[in-house]
Design a protein around this motif. Sequence first.
Motif, short mmCIF file in Angstrom:
data_model
loop_
_atom_site.label_atom_id
_atom_site.label_comp_id
_atom_site.label_asym_id
_atom_site.label_seq_id
_atom_site.Cartn_x
_atom_site.Cartn_y
_atom_site.Cartn_z
N PRO A 12 0.95 -1.40 0.04
CA PRO A 12 -0.13 -0.01 0.13
C PRO A 12 0.90 1.45 -0.06
CG PRO A 12 -0.85 -1.45 1.51
CD PRO A 12 0.45 -2.30 0.98
N ARG A 13 0.43 2.35 -0.46
CA ARG A 13 0.95 3.58 -0.69
C ARG A 13 1.23 4.24 0.66
NH1 ARG A 13 2.06 6.96 -4.78
NH2 ARG A 13 2.48 9.17 -4.32
N ALA A 14 0.42 3.94 1.47
CA ALA A 14 0.62 4.37 2.69
C ALA A 14 1.84 3.86 3.48
CB ALA A 14 -0.93 4.28 3.91
N PHE A 15 2.07 2.70 3.47
CA PHE A 15 3.32 2.13 3.94
C PHE A 15 4.49 2.62 3.34
CE2 PHE A 15 -0.12 -0.79 5.54
CZ PHE A 15 0.22 -0.87 6.79
N ALA A 52 18.49 10.35 8.19
CA ALA A 52 17.07 10.32 8.30
C ALA A 52 16.35 11.27 7.47
CB ALA A 52 16.69 10.44 9.71
N LEU A 53 17.10 12.53 7.15
CA LEU A 53 16.67 13.51 6.45
C LEU A 53 16.61 13.15 4.97
CD1 LEU A 53 15.81 16.46 5.94
CD2 LEU A 53 18.25 17.00 5.78
N ARG A 58 12.95 11.58 0.29
CA ARG A 58 12.44 10.45 -0.57
C ARG A 58 10.84 10.29 -0.45
NH1 ARG A 58 17.84 6.73 -1.33
NH2 ARG A 58 19.30 8.58 -1.72
N LEU A 59 10.48 10.19 0.70
CA LEU A 59 9.29 9.96 1.17
C LEU A 59 8.21 11.06 0.67
CD1 LEU A 59 9.63 7.80 4.33
CD2 LEU A 59 9.50 6.92 1.96
N GLU A 113 8.66 6.63 14.27
CA GLU A 113 7.92 6.42 13.18
C GLU A 113 7.47 7.67 13.05
OE1 GLU A 113 4.99 3.61 14.03
OE2 GLU A 113 6.51 2.17 14.73
N SER A 114 7.15 8.09 11.52
CA SER A 114 6.47 9.25 11.16
C SER A 114 4.88 9.07 10.98
CB SER A 114 7.02 9.58 9.46
OG SER A 114 6.69 8.54 8.79
N VAL A 115 4.30 10.23 11.62
CA VAL A 115 2.97 10.15 11.85
C VAL A 115 2.33 11.53 11.52
CG1 VAL A 115 2.94 8.51 13.69
CG2 VAL A 115 3.33 10.86 14.40
#
Length: 309
Positions: A12-15, A52-53, A58-59, A113-115
Amino acid sequence: MFSFNMFDHPIPRAFQNRFSTQYRCYSVSMLAGPNDRSDVEKGGKIIMPPSALDQLSRLNITYPMLFKLTNKNSDRMTHCGVLEFVADEGICYLPHWMMQNLLLEEGGLVQVESVNLMVATYSKFQPQSPDFLDITNPKAVLENALRNFACLTTGDVIAINYNEKIYELRVMETKPDKAVSIIECDMNVDFDAPLGYKEPERCYKAPEEPTEEEGDPSTWTDMDMRFRAFTGSGNRLDGKKKGIEPSPVPIDPSDIKRGIPNYEYKVGRITFIRNSRPQPRKTTEDEDSEFIAFSGEGQSLRKKGGRKP
């Protein structure tokens, strides 16, 4: 030609747009460098490595960057923002109060985790010490301190620095969710009673009953309640003091007027009583002697007999 598909179902695109990794966490005091980074301790943001940056760029993530920190060993979690990407690879630096909430020690593993969090509309705090009541304007102090925070999580104990003193506040409630973003928001702030605070006891004194002497009118003569004319002493031109001693007239107890108590008084009610004189009632004689214009009789200087020859 043969085509091989390793996954039966696409990811999925969300993951695909989710950042998730583990770091060794240390307090800000362990951060190497000549500059003093005490500003990190005053807020709710962390320092992450440059990799991390690179991965976050890229996300397709939403800004501002918000992260969820989880300690899997103690099952404790919180939320934060990022201040800089200057940490060593595999290491992130956290404020000391955030490590205490997560029950982490120096070098412990933390999941990052990014939220995406909802914007805050309401928050309630409980000071952990009655010393917080010594601050003149606590809401203004808290508003200024929250500028260094990116988000709030219900149950966390945050630390703010004011006048070279650290005050701890527990986040009791946040709306519309248990974790909210406080960046560019209009949030209502409320305070709960500080931990260990006791309200001062109020002592109510019973009304004193009047004694027998106060109720006796004969004792009122000692109280000069009003002006008494011609009670002073005089001076003679010849310098003698004979006959100049004052002879005050004794006050009759009936002349002293005392206030009449209001027996219908109720607590919390103010009654304004005007001392207006009652108008005299008109009698039948007053009605007969009412003013009538041009009803008088005139007089003449001349006599009615006429002129003499």
